[in-house]
Design a protein around this motif. Structure first.
Motif, PDB file in Angstrom:
ATOM      1  N   GLU A 327       0.744  -1.359   0.037  1.00 29.60           N
ATOM      2  CA  GLU A 327      -0.040  -0.015  -0.008  1.00 29.60           C
ATOM      3  C   GLU A 327       0.828   1.089   0.024  1.00 29.60           C
ATOM      4  O   GLU A 327       0.494   2.161  -0.687  1.00 29.60           O
ATOM      5  N   ALA A 328       1.864   1.335   0.873  1.00 31.74           N
ATOM      6  CA  ALA A 328       2.697   2.512   0.951  1.00 31.74           C
ATOM      7  C   ALA A 328       3.398   2.733  -0.311  1.00 31.74           C
ATOM      8  O   ALA A 328       3.706   3.536  -0.903  1.00 31.74           O
ATOM      9  N   PHE A 329       4.004   1.584  -0.907  1.00 37.63           N
ATOM     10  CA  PHE A 329       4.768   1.682  -2.047  1.00 37.63           C
ATOM     11  C   PHE A 329       3.781   2.249  -3.373  1.00 37.63           C
ATOM     12  O   PHE A 329       4.094   2.925  -4.013  1.00 37.63           O
ATOM     13  N   GLU A 330       2.602   1.637  -3.472  1.00 38.94           N
ATOM     14  CA  GLU A 330       1.825   1.984  -4.488  1.00 38.94           C
ATOM     15  C   GLU A 330       1.214   3.537  -4.207  1.00 38.94           C
ATOM     16  O   GLU A 330       1.296   4.425  -5.255  1.00 38.94           O
ATOM     17  N   VAL A 331       1.270   4.080  -3.055  1.00 38.70           N
ATOM     18  CA  VAL A 331       1.169   5.628  -2.820  1.00 38.70           C
ATOM     19  C   VAL A 331       2.038   6.234  -3.442  1.00 38.70           C
ATOM     20  O   VAL A 331       2.174   7.317  -4.000  1.00 38.70           O
ATOM     21  N   ARG A 332       3.282   5.890  -3.229  1.00 42.92           N
ATOM     22  CA  ARG A 332       4.617   6.742  -3.653  1.00 42.92           C
ATOM     23  C   ARG A 332       4.816   6.610  -5.299  1.00 42.92           C
ATOM     24  O   ARG A 332       4.921   7.611  -5.868  1.00 42.92           O
ATOM     25  N   VAL A 333       4.508   5.524  -5.774  1.00 44.40           N
ATOM     26  CA  VAL A 333       4.443   5.236  -7.333  1.00 44.40           C
ATOM     27  C   VAL A 333       3.390   6.102  -7.979  1.00 44.40           C
ATOM     28  O   VAL A 333       3.701   7.002  -9.036  1.00 44.40           O
ATOM     29  N   ALA A 334       2.093   6.076  -7.284  1.00 46.79           N
ATOM     30  CA  ALA A 334       1.112   6.926  -7.980  1.00 46.79           C
ATOM     31  C   ALA A 334       1.433   8.372  -7.841  1.00 46.79           C
ATOM     32  O   ALA A 334       1.061   9.144  -8.673  1.00 46.79           O
ATOM     33  N   ALA A 335       1.930   8.793  -6.773  1.00 47.91           N
ATOM     34  CA  ALA A 335       2.479  10.343  -6.635  1.00 47.91           C
ATOM     35  C   ALA A 335       3.324  10.533  -7.478  1.00 47.91           C
ATOM     36  O   ALA A 335       3.277  11.771  -8.303  1.00 47.91           O
ATOM     37  N   SER A 336       4.338   9.822  -7.951  1.00 47.78           N
ATOM     38  CA  SER A 336       5.209  10.109  -8.956  1.00 47.78           C
ATOM     39  C   SER A 336       4.665   9.928 -10.375  1.00 47.78           C
ATOM     40  O   SER A 336       5.033  11.277 -11.136  1.00 47.78           O
ATOM     41  N   ARG A 337       3.731   9.134 -10.552  1.00 45.67           N
ATOM     42  CA  ARG A 337       3.260   9.301 -12.054  1.00 45.67           C
ATOM     43  C   ARG A 337       2.148  10.679 -12.047  1.00 45.67           C
ATOM     44  O   ARG A 337       2.263  11.167 -13.102  1.00 45.67           O
ATOM     45  N   ALA A 338       1.495  10.826 -10.958  1.00 42.24           N
ATOM     46  CA  ALA A 338       0.683  12.027 -11.050  1.00 42.24           C
ATOM     47  C   ALA A 338       1.502  13.180 -11.280  1.00 42.24           C
ATOM     48  O   ALA A 338       1.011  14.144 -11.983  1.00 42.24           O
ATOM     49  N   ALA A 339       2.636  13.436 -10.465  1.00 42.81           N
ATOM     50  CA  ALA A 339       3.492  14.664 -10.578  1.00 42.81           C
ATOM     51  C   ALA A 339       3.984  14.825 -12.455  1.00 42.81           C
ATOM     52  O   ALA A 339       4.129  15.815 -12.887  1.00 42.81           O
TER      53      ALA A 339
END
Length: 408
Positions: A327-339
């Motif tokens: 869950e924590a890793f997916e949040v970081r990946v999603a933030a990277s893609r959104a940025a």
């Protein structure tokens, strides 16, 4: 020594660390087979090349450029184990040919090869502290590291008990026992705890971590209140429980006043962004080519797209922390893609605005149908009466001169 110097002067063209073992001595029964100065000759040459003696070194990339002395009591051999400098590039099948005369240790490890537990157990304190910063940046990941250290400590304690019972070690157990001590693990454990405490004190917590810690401290305060009520007739116990409650309440206030921090960026964020910049025109080309056949050049260009996507996925996965949950890793990946998506949209918006600047609107042209009468009413372009053309002065004189010339 010249062979050692020639072999280790340059980094090995490898992506992953290897372990090279030199047999430099033995026990009483086989001591005469080896030169007494063999170990010193190897280690002095390695030090000359910049290698460091690290008794906790292990087969991980971070331990490149180190060596350690070992005594294999099972085989009764004395060895120098070298972890060479590596360049990170694989040179194919020529590696084996450059290692004549060297013995690569194939001893199986009690811990999975290359696992976080093995790295934690085998690395020196200095190497471990460096890796903790990059591999466990968040409070929750450091908590996972603490649990791993506890597991390794239990394993070492089991080996101690086996040794005291007189049971012989296997090669893997001997290697583990020689490389890891409970004292070194205690040092690493204390360091991790201090780093976790600093993160809480400095408010360096994510939203999920803050919520989890608030729940924990609330449950602790509730449990202490029950104990205080139960031991109200025992002054010493009551004083201790009251002190504990005071500390827990202070911690609760600290957490309530903490503003959660955003999750840390991916470790390979810079490399990922470069690949996304390279990917953007390829996606535009693919979008613009819908409904038509691609040229040979366009097909070759778009072939790079799948390679870039695979590279991005690999970099994202390798950015995952040691003990980071899904869950924590997916949040970081999603933030990277959104940025990245927001940056691309912003860039696209600026581009469209810049291409629109300097545009000047013009009135539509008026067409006159043949045979139709103009509606200008003898007026000019601005509605004023059109000026009548006057013949230029001297025009009749010039015409008379031309007529006289013709009559001659």
């Amino acid at each position: 020594t010249s062979n050692i110097e020639g072999a280790f002067a340059e980094p090995f063209p490898l992506k992953e660390m290897i372990r090279i073992t030199f047999i430099t001595g033995a026990g009483k029964l086989a001591r005469q087979k080896y030169d007494d100065g063999a170990a010193k000759a190897v280690t002095s040459t390695l030090r000359k090349l910049g290698y460091e003696d690290d008794s906790s070194a292990s087969c991980v990339n971070e331990c490149g450029g180190t060596f350690k002395l070992q005594h294999d009591t099972g085989k009764n051999l004395k060895t120098v184990v070298v972890f060479p400098n590596i360049s990170g590039e694989d040179d194919g099948d020529n590696v084996t040919g450059d290692m004549n005369g060297m013995k690569i240790s194939e001893t199986a490890s009690l811990l999975p090869e290359g696992s976080p537990e093995q790295v934690i157990a085998m690395s020196s304190k200095a190497v471990f502290e460096r890796m903790l910063t990059s591999k466990c940046p968040t409070w929750s990941q450091k908590k996972g590291c603490l649990a791993a250290i506890e597991d390794v400590k239990k394993l070492v304690e089991e080996l101690d008990a086996k040794l005291l019972s007189g049971t012989p070690f296997t090669d893997a157990e001997q290697d583990m026992y020689d490389s890891v001590s409970v004292a070194s693990l205690d040092e690493k454990e204390a360091y991790v705890k201090s780093q976790m405490h600093s993160q809480v004190e400095n408010g360096n917590l994510t939203k999920q971590e803050r919520e989890m810690l608030l729940i924990q401290v609330s449950e602790k305060i509730e449990a202490l209140n029950k104990e205080i009520a139960e031991f109200s007739d025992k002054p010493k116990k009551l004083e201790k429980l009251t002190t504990m409650k005071k500390k827990a309440t202070e911690r609760q206030s600290l957490l309530e006043d903490t503003t959660p921090k955003a999750p840390p960026r991916l470790r390979h964020e810079a490399e990922i962004q470069k690949l996304r910049v390279e990917l953007s025109p390829l996606l535009q080309l693919e979008e613009g080519a819908k409904g038509r056949l691609l040229s040979v050049k366009e097909t070759q260009t778009l072939a790079r797209k799948d390679e870039i996507l695979e590279e991005i996925e690999e970099l994202e996965n390798s950015s995952r922390g040691w003990f980071e949950d899904d869950e924590a890793f997916e949040v970081r990946v999603a933030a990277s893609r959104a940025a990245a998506a927001a940056k691309a949209k912003q860039k696209s918006g600026k581009k469209s605005v810049s291409t629109g600047t300097g545009y000047k609107a013009t009135s539509a042209s008026k067409w006159v149908v043949p045979g139709a009468q103009k509606k200008t009413g003898g007026t000019g372009a601005w509605g004023k009466p059109a000026a009548k053309k006057k013949p230029a002065k001297g025009g009749n004189v010039f015409a008379a001169m031309m007529m006289d010339s013709d009559s001659d």
